[in-house]
Design a protein around this motif. Structure first.
Motif, PDB file in Angstrom:
ATOM      1  N   SER A   1     -52.911  59.761-114.565  1.00 54.63           N
ATOM      2  CA  SER A   1     -51.972  59.095-113.663  1.00 54.63           C
ATOM      3  C   SER A   1     -50.550  59.640-113.811  1.00 54.63           C
ATOM      4  CB  SER A   1     -51.975  57.570-113.862  1.00 54.63           C
ATOM      5  OG  SER A   1     -51.597  56.952-112.649  1.00 54.63           O
TER       6      SER A   1
ATOM      7  N   ALA B   1     -37.133  56.836-109.523  1.00 58.85           N
ATOM      8  CA  ALA B   1     -38.448  56.856-110.182  1.00 58.85           C
ATOM      9  C   ALA B   1     -39.457  56.228-109.237  1.00 58.85           C
ATOM     10  CB  ALA B   1     -38.398  56.049-111.481  1.00 58.85           C
ATOM     11  N   GLY B   2     -40.736  56.380-109.573  1.00 59.55           N
ATOM     12  CA  GLY B   2     -41.760  55.748-108.758  1.00 59.55           C
ATOM     13  C   GLY B   2     -41.547  54.246-108.690  1.00 59.55           C
ATOM     14  N   SER B   3     -41.297  53.642-109.849  1.00 59.99           N
ATOM     15  CA  SER B   3     -41.119  52.188-109.888  1.00 59.99           C
ATOM     16  C   SER B   3     -39.896  51.764-109.071  1.00 59.99           C
ATOM     17  CB  SER B   3     -40.964  51.725-111.339  1.00 59.99           C
ATOM     18  OG  SER B   3     -40.136  52.614-112.046  1.00 59.99           O
TER      19      SER B   3
ATOM     20  N   GLU C   1     -40.918  51.772-105.567  1.00 54.94           N
ATOM     21  CA  GLU C   1     -41.698  50.567-105.238  1.00 54.94           C
ATOM     22  C   GLU C   1     -40.764  49.401-104.926  1.00 54.94           C
ATOM     23  OE1 GLU C   1     -44.234  49.723-108.570  1.00 54.94           O
ATOM     24  OE2 GLU C   1     -44.965  51.789-108.585  1.00 54.94           O
TER      25      GLU C   1
ATOM     26  N   HIS D   1     -51.433  50.070-111.018  1.00 53.10           N
ATOM     27  CA  HIS D   1     -50.514  50.487-112.078  1.00 53.10           C
ATOM     28  C   HIS D   1     -49.594  49.312-112.399  1.00 53.10           C
ATOM     29  CE1 HIS D   1     -47.198  52.851-113.892  1.00 53.10           C
ATOM     30  NE2 HIS D   1     -48.124  53.736-114.148  1.00 53.10           N
TER      31      HIS D   1
ATOM     32  N   THR E   1     -46.559  48.979-112.905  1.00 55.43           N
ATOM     33  CA  THR E   1     -45.266  48.862-112.211  1.00 55.43           C
ATOM     34  C   THR E   1     -45.414  48.091-110.896  1.00 55.43           C
ATOM     35  OG1 THR E   1     -45.645  51.029-111.222  1.00 55.43           O
ATOM     36  CG2 THR E   1     -44.205  50.955-113.160  1.00 55.43           C
ATOM     37  N   ASN E   2     -46.608  48.092-110.293  1.00 54.75           N
ATOM     38  CA  ASN E   2     -46.776  47.441-108.982  1.00 54.75           C
ATOM     39  C   ASN E   2     -46.471  45.945-109.029  1.00 54.75           C
ATOM     40  OD1 ASN E   2     -49.487  49.471-107.470  1.00 54.75           O
ATOM     41  ND2 ASN E   2     -47.492  50.027-108.247  1.00 54.75           N
TER      42      ASN E   2
ATOM     43  N   THR F   1     -52.901  51.942-104.179  1.00 57.68           N
ATOM     44  CA  THR F   1     -52.816  53.317-104.678  1.00 57.68           C
ATOM     45  C   THR F   1     -54.073  54.030-104.217  1.00 57.68           C
ATOM     46  OG1 THR F   1     -51.748  52.413-106.641  1.00 57.68           O
ATOM     47  CG2 THR F   1     -52.459  54.696-106.769  1.00 57.68           C
TER      48      THR F   1
ATOM     49  N   THR G   1     -56.363  54.090-109.275  1.00 58.73           N
ATOM     50  CA  THR G   1     -56.147  54.535-110.659  1.00 58.73           C
ATOM     51  C   THR G   1     -57.454  54.875-111.379  1.00 58.73           C
ATOM     52  OG1 THR G   1     -56.142  52.289-111.459  1.00 58.73           O
ATOM     53  CG2 THR G   1     -54.008  53.213-110.880  1.00 58.73           C
TER      54      THR G   1
ATOM     55  N   ASP H   1     -48.741  53.381-102.900  1.00 60.62           N
ATOM     56  CA  ASP H   1     -48.210  53.923-104.149  1.00 60.62           C
ATOM     57  C   ASP H   1     -48.709  55.366-104.194  1.00 60.62           C
ATOM     58  OD1 ASP H   1     -48.045  54.897-106.749  1.00 60.62           O
ATOM     59  OD2 ASP H   1     -48.350  52.936-107.670  1.00 60.62           O
TER      60      ASP H   1
ATOM     61  N   ASN I   1     -50.156  59.296-106.945  1.00 59.49           N
ATOM     62  CA  ASN I   1     -51.320  60.170-107.098  1.00 59.49           C
ATOM     63  C   ASN I   1     -51.448  61.175-105.955  1.00 59.49           C
ATOM     64  OD1 ASN I   1     -51.971  58.848-109.438  1.00 59.49           O
ATOM     65  ND2 ASN I   1     -53.531  57.539-108.531  1.00 59.49           N
TER      66      ASN I   1
ATOM     67  N   ASN J   1     -43.893  60.404-106.193  1.00 60.93           N
ATOM     68  CA  ASN J   1     -43.237  60.688-107.471  1.00 60.93           C
ATOM     69  C   ASN J   1     -42.952  62.185-107.503  1.00 60.93           C
ATOM     70  OD1 ASN J   1     -43.862  57.997-108.056  1.00 60.93           O
ATOM     71  ND2 ASN J   1     -44.201  58.478-110.205  1.00 60.93           N
TER      72      ASN J   1
ATOM     73  N   HIS K   1     -41.276  63.873-109.532  1.00 58.93           N
ATOM     74  CA  HIS K   1     -41.402  64.445-110.876  1.00 58.93           C
ATOM     75  C   HIS K   1     -42.859  64.674-111.260  1.00 58.93           C
ATOM     76  CE1 HIS K   1     -40.883  60.123-110.788  1.00 58.93           C
ATOM     77  NE2 HIS K   1     -41.579  60.004-111.899  1.00 58.93           N
ATOM     78  N   LYS K   2     -43.796  63.994-110.618  1.00 55.37           N
ATOM     79  CA  LYS K   2     -45.210  64.268-110.904  1.00 55.37           C
ATOM     80  C   LYS K   2     -45.711  65.349-109.954  1.00 55.37           C
ATOM     81  CE  LYS K   2     -46.234  59.612-112.582  1.00 55.37           C
ATOM     82  NZ  LYS K   2     -46.863  58.318-112.314  1.00 55.37           N
TER      83      LYS K   2
HETATM   84  C1  LIG Z   1     -46.452  56.969-112.623  1.00 53.75           C
HETATM   85  C2  LIG Z   1     -46.929  55.931-111.718  1.00 53.75           C
HETATM   86  C3  LIG Z   1     -46.056  54.947-111.237  1.00 53.75           C
HETATM   87  C4  LIG Z   1     -44.643  54.748-111.729  1.00 53.75           C
HETATM   88  O1  LIG Z   1     -43.816  55.872-111.610  1.00 53.75           O
HETATM   89  P1  LIG Z   1     -42.528  56.022-112.523  1.00 53.75           P
HETATM   90  O2  LIG Z   1     -41.823  57.228-111.988  1.00 53.75           O
HETATM   91  O3  LIG Z   1     -43.030  56.206-113.924  1.00 53.75           O
HETATM   92  O4  LIG Z   1     -41.701  54.777-112.393  1.00 53.75           O
HETATM   93  C5  LIG Z   1     -46.554  54.037-110.312  1.00 53.75           C
HETATM   94  N1  LIG Z   1     -47.831  54.079-109.911  1.00 53.75           N
HETATM   95  C6  LIG Z   1     -48.697  55.011-110.371  1.00 53.75           C
HETATM   96  C7  LIG Z   1     -50.115  55.013-109.864  1.00 53.75           C
HETATM   97  C8  LIG Z   1     -48.278  55.953-111.300  1.00 53.75           C
HETATM   98  O5  LIG Z   1     -49.144  56.860-111.756  1.00 53.75           O
END
Ligand SMILES: *Cc1c(COP(=O)(O)O)cnc(C)c1O
Length: 479
Positions: free
Chosen positions: A76, A136-138, A141, A169, A171-172, A213, A217, A242, A245, A266, A268-269
């Motif tokens: 993830s 960030a992803g969170s 969100e 995840h 953070t959701n 998502t 996940t 989300d 992925n 994301n 950065h991912k």
């Molecule tokens: C990494 C991730 C997040 C959160 O992203 P951050 O940049 O770490 O805040 C949310 N949902 C999923 C499925 C993730 O893999």
């Protein structure tokens, strides 16, 4: 201290900072800082040669695991290898030298990069506009939840809940809660997909949206997503994707076509910025046409041949980030997208999927596979089979460190016992996957023949097994 001591003006009127004579500041400093804080003896700075200092830092840099060192299958998190050319561009003085309060006229190139990244993300996801502000992803969100709230508020339709699947995840639910909604969980089926009957039971006029998502996940594609979207839209709920992925979908599937109204990515991912350890990230939010008025301001627009920061959006949720988002991450995304192009991005997803499926097929004889559906970019095993030897997933993960690879994500998703969530990413070649498979098989044999070695791992890392309970109870982050 008298500033004149530090600043010198040349005959042409140029200012430069000069290091003051040692005696002067000492006296001045003594006047400024209470005596009890001043050191009593001279500071003993080490005298070291250049090679010594180089070796010191190179050795320090390798104590922690990182993707430049070896495999990093943290599920993830998409810990792919990040091309160094991204860094070279982002470190250019043309990028780093820009002042955040600089004039729009002097930032045309930067605004062009923002604009073009936004356009590319629209093309990749099928959304109609993006904000690149969230860090960030969170954070994306939360921004998405705020946009949902604004959408319903503008219709004078106050709703209280947002649905999330039980595989979500962490953070959701946190973002939903922070955004002022109650998170209601929808169950998964034994196929690992959203349970449509449970979704129907939980849907009502009070539902503001569904945060999903996809692939979820467990790494499994929600094949019923169109039916889910129809059900959620029927109660005027918004579909939130989300998109952390997205590595599984690049060039293959657009989230807009799956009828999502909002998507976060994301950068950065998926779009390759080194992350983890608190490094900068970016979680842009894309929206469909009807939600554009609520996007954060300023928006970067193109007017004739000029790029402008546009503030005049009265229904906007406002600003969600100091300055203009994490610019260096956005620059890296721009380079990465341009470098790979459409075909290249599609190859990313295809290779990410092939690699995950290769690991899954190779290891299913060794580790329990709780969900049988074909996964996309990651696969989730369980350490349940090893439990009879008195070994837990945590021990297996720690033992991997001895073999020089990073551990996968463990104990997540929560619906899998003893979960081991493995995401190889597209940047690993077959030899490195085979090496990892050998490691996993060795550890499986150790669990059977020598469980104590696994239970007490790691043995070769600079820091051995931590007492995590003690670390939590007696938090001490200083040394
Ligand atoms: C990494 C991730 C997040 C959160 O992203 P951050 O940049 O770490 O805040 C949310 N949902 C999923 C499925 C993730 O893999």
């Amino acid at each position: 201290m008298d500033r004149k001591l530090l600043i010198e003006r040349s005959s042409e009127g140029k200012q430069s900072v000069v290091l003051p004579d040692c005696d002067v500041p000492e006296k001045a400093v003594r006047d400024l800082i209470p005596g009890k804080f001043l050191r009593r003896e001279k500071c003993a700075l080490p005298e070291v040669s250049e090679p010594e200092i180089v070796r010191h830092y190179v050795n320090l840099s390798t104590l922690n695991h990182h993707v430049d060192k070896d495999f990093y299958p943290l599920g993830s998190c998409t810990m792919k290898y990040n091309p160094k050319i991204n860094e070279a561009f982002a470190a250019s003085p043309y990028i780093t030298g820009l002042h955040p309060f600089g004039d729009e006229d002097h930032a045309q190139a930067a605004l062009k990069i923002y604009y073009e990244v936004e356009q590319s993300l629209c093309e990749i996801t099928g959304m109609d506009a993006y904000t690149l502000q969230p860090a960030a992803g969170s954070h994306g969100e939360l921004t998405g939840v705020m946009i949902m709230r604004q959408y319903h508020r503008m219709k004078n339709n106050h709703k209280a809940t947002i649905l999330i699947p039980d595989s979500a995840h962490g953070t959701n639910p946190a973002s939903v809660h922070l955004g002022g909604y109650k998170a209601v969980t929808v169950a998964s089926t034994n196929e690992g997909l959203v349970d449509i009957d449970d979704l129907k039971a939980k849907l009502s006029g009070d539902v503001a949206g569904f945060m999903l998502t996809n692939p979820n996940t467990l790494g499994i594609f929600e094949k019923n997503v169109l039916q889910i979207a129809e059900l959620v839209h029927a109660v005027d709920g918004l579909m939130y994707m989300d998109g952390a992925n997205m590595n599984a979908l690049l060039g293959l599937v657009k989230t807009g076509d799956m009828q999502f109204d909002i998507t976060h990515l994301n950068l950065h991912k998926t779009f390759s910025t080194p992350h983890g350890g608190g490094g900068p990230g970016a979680g842009p939010i894309g929206v469909k046409e009807k939600l554009i008025p609520y996007l954060p301001v300023p928006r970067v627009l193109k007017k004739a041949e000029r790029y402008v920061m546009s503030w005049d959006h009265p229904e906007s949720i406002g600003k969600v980030m100091a300055f203009w988002g994490n610019y260096s991450v956005i620059v890296k995304t721009w380079v990465y997208i341009r470098m790979l192009g459409e075909e290249g991005l599609r190859d990313v997803a295809k290779h990410a999927i092939i690699n995950a499926n290769y690991l899954r097929a190779s290891l299913e004889g060794d580790y329990e596979l709780p969900y049988r559906s074909t996964p996309m970019h990651e696969c989730v095993f369980s350490g349940d089979r090893q439990k009879c030897h008195g070994v837990r997933t945590l021990d297996i993960a720690k033992r991997m460190l001895d073999y020089g690879v990073h551990a996968p994500t463990v104990y997540f998703p929560l619906i899998v016992h003893e979960a081991l969530m493995i995401e190889p990413t597209e940047t690993e070649h077959k030899a490195s996957l085979d090496h990892f498979i050998d490691i996993m098989r060795s550890i499986r044999r150790e669990c059977e023949n020598d469980p104590e070695t696994v239970r007490s791992a790691p043995h070769t890392t600079p820091v051995k097994r931590l007492d995590e309970v003690k670390a939590n109870r007696e938090l001490n982050v200083r040394w």
